[in-house]
Design a protein around this motif. Structure first.
Motif, short mmCIF file in Angstrom:
data_model
loop_
_atom_site.label_atom_id
_atom_site.label_comp_id
_atom_site.label_asym_id
_atom_site.label_seq_id
_atom_site.Cartn_x
_atom_site.Cartn_y
_atom_site.Cartn_z
N THR A 97 7.52 12.39 27.66
CA THR A 97 8.82 12.29 27.00
C THR A 97 8.66 12.65 25.53
O THR A 97 7.55 12.65 25.00
N PRO A 98 9.76 12.97 24.83
CA PRO A 98 9.64 13.27 23.40
C PRO A 98 8.94 12.15 22.65
O PRO A 98 9.08 10.96 22.98
N ALA A 99 8.17 12.53 21.64
CA ALA A 99 7.42 11.55 20.86
C ALA A 99 7.49 11.91 19.38
O ALA A 99 7.49 13.10 19.02
N VAL A 100 7.55 10.88 18.55
CA VAL A 100 7.32 11.10 17.13
C VAL A 100 5.86 11.51 16.95
O VAL A 100 4.96 10.89 17.53
N VAL A 101 5.63 12.57 16.19
CA VAL A 101 4.28 13.02 15.86
C VAL A 101 4.18 13.00 14.34
O VAL A 101 5.02 13.59 13.66
N MET A 102 3.17 12.31 13.81
CA MET A 102 3.11 12.20 12.35
C MET A 102 1.68 12.09 11.85
O MET A 102 0.77 11.66 12.56
N ASN A 103 1.51 12.48 10.60
CA ASN A 103 0.24 12.29 9.92
C ASN A 103 0.03 10.82 9.63
O ASN A 103 1.00 10.09 9.34
N GLY A 104 -1.22 10.38 9.65
CA GLY A 104 -1.51 8.97 9.48
C GLY A 104 -1.78 8.55 8.05
O GLY A 104 -2.41 7.51 7.82
N ASP A 105 -1.32 9.34 7.08
CA ASP A 105 -1.57 9.01 5.67
C ASP A 105 -0.28 9.03 4.86
O ASP A 105 -0.27 9.42 3.70
#
Length: 267
Positions: A97-105
């Protein structure tokens, strides 16, 4: 809801602080930056967090385990070699399913729940969150033609849309990411556009800090200590976003030093 956080980088610009620990575990106030991110995602309704780890990844596993102590489910995928910001998505297990994808900083007040809703109603494969900021030249700027001055702007302000390192992606974006090579999110965006796919932009005017350098880390620390609830709870961050304060960013000659000041609310 599902979120994927990219925490595999070596963060050499933050050495010696990150020489023996991953940047995800660098503390802002009393919390590792990754814990702040997970707490806010949880408060926005996300119950599954996938961490894409590499450099010193076992330290992250030991810190967060299965996520139960934070009220979420945490799982992991591991990069055996540097894959950039897009190719690690091929490693995410059971992504359907769609997911938030983000940098961890990133320290930010972006409303992850609203971002997710906007994406799912758009029908597009990718949404890019962008921070609406004002860039101040800090000097007079001339328009010159044939040796003659046509106009001058004294310390002009230009509005910029800065990619925030936060996305919502449908699993079908994997068709646009090479499997055998490293790949970054700008390449994915360009591949989608080249194929005639629309990419949604999600602008927000709250707070946003990339802690990639010592100077930016100190700015984020100061802001978090002054307003911790703004980053730990969704309601407080929505109020902060709703206030609509714009941020002025003045670039110094070395390209890294930033002078940041809050301006009046956006009209």
């Amino acid at each position: 809801m599902h979120a994927i956080v990219l925490v595999g980088g070596k963060a050499t610009r933050l050495w010696p602080r990150t020489r023996s620990q991953p940047k995800a575990l660098v503390k802002i106030g009393q919390y590792p930056i990754l814990e702040i991110i997970i707490r806010r995602l949880r408060d926005c309704g996300f119950d599954r967090i996938t961490l894409c780890i590499a450099h010193l990844g076992e330290m992250i596993r030991r810190e967060f385990g299965d996520g139960r102590h934070l009220g979420v489910t945490v799982d992991y995928c591991t990069e055996e070699r540097p894959l950039g910001t897009a190719a690690p998505l091929h490693l995410v297990p059971e992504w359907t399913t769609p997911a938030v994808v983000m940098n961890g900083d990133i320290l930010t007040t972006v409303d992850f729940a609203d971002l997710y809703r906007r994406h799912t109603t758009s029908g597009n494969l990718l949404t890019v969150a962008y921070h609406q900021s004002v860039l101040c030249a800090g000097v007079g700027v001339l328009q010159v033609r044939d040796g003659l001055v046509q106009q001058i702007w004294e310390k002009p302000h230009v509005e910029w849309n800065i990619s925030a390192g936060v996305y919502v992606a449908d699993p079908r974006v994997l068709d646009y990411i090479p499997r055998s090579d490293a790949a970054d999110m700008p390449g994915l965006i360009n591949a989608l556009l080249a194929d005639g796919r629309q990419v949604t932009g999600y602008g927000f005017r709250g707070q946003w800090y990339d802690i990639g350098t010592p100077f930016r880390y100190q700015k984020a620390m100061k802001e978090f200590l002054a307003h911790p609830d703004r980053y730990l709870t969704a309601d407080a961050s929505r109020r902060a976003n709703g206030a609509g304060h714009r941020v002025e960013v003045a670039l110094e000659p070395d390209g890294d030093r930033l002078s940041v000041a809050e301006l009046s609310p956006w009209s």
